[in-house]
Design a protein around this motif. Structure first.
Motif, short mmCIF file in Angstrom:
data_model
loop_
_atom_site.label_atom_id
_atom_site.label_comp_id
_atom_site.label_asym_id
_atom_site.label_seq_id
_atom_site.Cartn_x
_atom_site.Cartn_y
_atom_site.Cartn_z
N TRP A 36 7.61 -9.12 -12.33
CA TRP A 36 8.54 -9.29 -11.21
C TRP A 36 9.73 -10.18 -11.58
CZ3 TRP A 36 7.94 -7.21 -6.21
CH2 TRP A 36 6.77 -6.45 -6.04
N LEU A 94 13.46 -8.54 -11.65
CA LEU A 94 14.39 -8.99 -10.61
C LEU A 94 15.55 -9.76 -11.21
CD1 LEU A 94 11.91 -10.12 -7.81
CD2 LEU A 94 13.54 -8.22 -7.67
N PRO A 145 16.61 -3.92 -7.89
CA PRO A 145 16.39 -4.28 -6.48
C PRO A 145 14.91 -4.47 -6.17
CG PRO A 145 17.92 -2.42 -6.65
CD PRO A 145 17.31 -2.63 -8.02
N PHE A 146 14.65 -5.49 -5.37
CA PHE A 146 13.28 -5.78 -4.91
C PHE A 146 12.65 -4.55 -4.26
CE2 PHE A 146 10.51 -7.44 -1.45
CZ PHE A 146 9.58 -8.11 -2.23
N ALA A 147 13.44 -3.82 -3.49
CA ALA A 147 12.92 -2.64 -2.80
C ALA A 147 12.33 -1.64 -3.80
CB ALA A 147 14.03 -1.98 -1.97
N MET A 160 24.14 8.48 -6.79
CA MET A 160 24.86 7.57 -5.91
C MET A 160 26.16 7.10 -6.58
SD MET A 160 21.45 5.63 -4.59
CE MET A 160 22.11 4.34 -3.53
N THR A 184 31.44 0.14 -6.73
CA THR A 184 30.09 0.58 -6.36
C THR A 184 29.56 1.57 -7.39
OG1 THR A 184 30.49 0.15 -4.03
CG2 THR A 184 28.77 1.75 -4.55
N TYR A 212 28.31 -0.27 -10.34
CA TYR A 212 27.04 -0.93 -10.03
C TYR A 212 25.88 0.07 -10.08
CZ TYR A 212 23.31 -3.21 -7.49
OH TYR A 212 22.09 -3.71 -7.14
N TRP A 213 26.05 1.23 -9.46
CA TRP A 213 24.93 2.19 -9.45
C TRP A 213 24.63 2.73 -10.84
CZ3 TRP A 213 22.07 0.95 -5.88
CH2 TRP A 213 22.44 0.85 -4.54
N ASN A 235 9.93 -16.22 -14.82
CA ASN A 235 9.29 -16.52 -13.53
C ASN A 235 9.95 -17.67 -12.78
OD1 ASN A 235 8.37 -18.34 -15.54
ND2 ASN A 235 6.57 -18.85 -14.35
N LEU A 236 10.92 -18.32 -13.38
CA LEU A 236 11.45 -19.55 -12.77
C LEU A 236 12.77 -19.36 -12.03
CD1 LEU A 236 10.63 -22.17 -15.53
CD2 LEU A 236 9.29 -21.54 -13.53
N GLY A 237 13.24 -18.13 -11.93
CA GLY A 237 14.50 -17.92 -11.20
C GLY A 237 15.70 -18.32 -12.03
N PRO A 238 16.80 -18.61 -11.36
CA PRO A 238 18.08 -18.77 -12.07
C PRO A 238 18.26 -20.06 -12.86
CG PRO A 238 18.40 -18.98 -9.69
CD PRO A 238 16.96 -18.62 -9.89
N ALA A 239 17.48 -21.11 -12.60
CA ALA A 239 17.78 -22.42 -13.19
C ALA A 239 17.88 -22.40 -14.72
CB ALA A 239 16.77 -23.46 -12.71
N LEU A 277 21.08 -20.68 -15.85
CA LEU A 277 22.29 -21.47 -15.61
C LEU A 277 22.43 -22.59 -16.62
CD1 LEU A 277 22.16 -21.58 -11.71
CD2 LEU A 277 23.87 -20.39 -13.11
#
Lengths: 353, 353
Positions: free
Chosen positions: A15, A19, A24-26, A54, A66, A69-70, A334-338, A341
């Motif tokens: 995940w 991500l 997309p999460f969806a 799309m 757009t 992006y797609w 797993n730690l996100g953006p930190a 950055l």
């Protein structure tokens, strides 16, 4: 060495990685909950098809942002369809990924300009992105993929650098993406990075030739160390979840071993291990690393944290910044953006001081 | 009307909404798996504190982009700490959210310039962001929050508009954010939107006064319809998961009813329902809507899809684009970026044609 061996599905449905790389999460929810009769590969390739459709609709409607992006998300869907399969699906997915990214490239903001660089009997395919509102010439970061990551996946990280005034260049080297058919994993990735550098330093109107750094993720971190150690035109180096050598590979997950076998073009795992051990060893050249170097490693990475000790042991001539995340998994996805950055800020600072 | 009533935790841990509004996935995992002794509010307020600390460290290190990002994410953490509590935590969290966003604003890219607009005995606090590389004057979109969403949360949607060459203006109106203490929910939100417009049309060097649109999310969609119906200087209108009236509110989840009670400053739910029913009804003025109008609604939204039929019935003088997502929840947060991109493209097209 590993606490638990993940199932293929667990290894693929990473995940944090998916991500943070922009899916997309969806889609992840839909992949997890899909009809069991639909394979992982087919699910994601179908997403890639949808995103391409799309993108085409967006072009028809005049929505270039757009559309870009797609096509790019479609490229990512194809990437993660194939990234841990090693039969004909691998090549089909790789081709789809590259094709969709080629469509996205001119529509990205800023655009990614394709560059073809002949080397030996093949061609390095790369992409240059330059910040639009920065005063030229600007510094540049060369971004390296890893074992199953390629030039298409660094887009979001590129954006971090671009908004900090740093141009980016990505390419596929030996064993990666569009070069794999011509050149398998080898012990001279640095030669390809230097070939890229030979080109970048000629772009004097656009790029500051004395402000070019290199960053690589996972196996790309190893390549970054090797490239900077062998070519002192690189002024800064980041190893993002990288490693020094592969004397042992017991820690690797089963599908990752298959991945090594695939990129070395080996008939079996035994051969693959020998080839990997021989090709992936930066210790003999690490004393040549003299530029400031940033090492990010997660303490919960299956790639042993002792690799960081080896960097310290062999890179005796470089100023090292060691950043260990106690809760970080492989590449700290797993730690996100930190962590991302921190690397972007460090690299931007080194290339603009 | 509803299939299932969610628990407070289920209503708060709205993955699609929180992720699409920019909270890191790692935080959502940590919130879900937190020590049961730590409340939802305390968990997120503690995240806000951490992010503020990280923002301050980034400033000290000269990393303005990163500082802006952390202050903004901290603001979002405070938002989602408080958004469905209705005791003293609500005000504490709101204040924290606003304070952190005020710190983030000048560091965002492009920056958000604070604008204070006196009205009656209070002040509208708003933020203007203008695309840096577009030729001025540029079109502008006024973005409206809803029942518990405020001017701070539209940042990522603003970015979509900004990269399409559209400036953005966000503000808190009656019943929202920094205005709630002075003015509760009322039946004249349009008067505040027009006050904003009075200001925006004076910025002739920066903004194209004849190319200003309005977009609102959830209750903000209702406000957008009202604002555009009452002030024909708005040239385009988007209702993102909005509604026309609140004659009935049986469909609302328990915490959402508490939210209505809170923003109407009502002593009990019965009073709240009467006040909401009286204040929230755009039918009497909807014939005044003459600009092109986009209606996005998820068929699985607890807010009934019959609201779309009411728009069609009463907005007889507007050209309507109806976009119904069969699998969409409230505001289609569960569907990822596609609906947001469609709205951004439609609005950008309407304001630049």
């Amino acid at each position: 060495m590993t606490q638990q061996t993940p199932t293929p599905e667990q290894e693929m449905l990473n995940w944090g990685r998916l991500l943070m790389d922009g899916l997309p999460f969806a889609d992840l929810i839909a992949a997890r909950d899909r009809d069991p009769g639909i394979t992982w590969f087919d699910f994601w390739m179908s997403r890639a098809d949808s995103y391409e459709t799309m993108g085409e609709a967006a072009i028809a409607d005049g929505h270039a942002h757009t559309a870009g992006y797609w096509f790019w998300v479609g490229s990512m869907a194809a990437q993660y369809a194939q990234f841990l399969w090693f039969d004909e699906r691998r090549q089909e997915g790789q081709l789809r990924k590259a094709t969709l990214y080629h469509r996205a490239a001119p529509l990205l903001n800023p655009p990614a300009a394709r560059v073809d660089l002949p080397i030996d009997d093949t061609t390095i395919i790369g992409y240059l992105r330059v910040p639009t509102d920065a005063e030229r010439p600007v510094p540049c970061a060369v971004l390296l993929g890893g074992l199953e990551s390629t030039k298409e996946e660094s887009y979001l990280f590129e954006n971090l650098l671009l908004e900090r005034g740093i141009a980016t260049f990505t390419f596929d080297g030996p064993g990666q993406g569009e070069m794999l058919q011509d050149v398998a994993l080898s012990d001279d990735y640095d030669r390809y990075a230097s070939r890229v550098l030979d080109h970048l330093v000629t772009l004097t109107d656009t790029l500051a030739s004395d402000r070019i750094g290199v960053l690589g993720r996972s196996l790309g971190g190893h390549y970054a160390l090797r490239s900077a150690a062998k070519d002192n035109r690189f002024r800064a180096c980041v190893s993002w979840g990288g490693f020094v050598q592969m004397d042992d590979w017991d820690f690797e997950y089963p599908m990752t071993k298959q991945s090594w076998k695939y990129v070395t073009n080996s008939p079996d795992l035994e051969t693959a291990q020998i080839r990997v051990r021989n090709a992936i060893d930066v210790r003999p050249v690490l004393a040549g690393l003299t530029c400031p170097t940033y090492i990010l490693h997660g303490a919960k990475d299956e790639t042993p944290i002792t690799e960081v000790d080896q960097v310290k042991e062999y890179a005796t001539n470089a100023q090292l910044v060691i950043d260990i995340e106690p809760e970080g998994d492989h590449c700290c996805h797993n730690l996100g953006p930190a962590p991302r950055l921190r690397m972007a800020d460090w690299l931007a600072t080194e290339l603009t001081r």
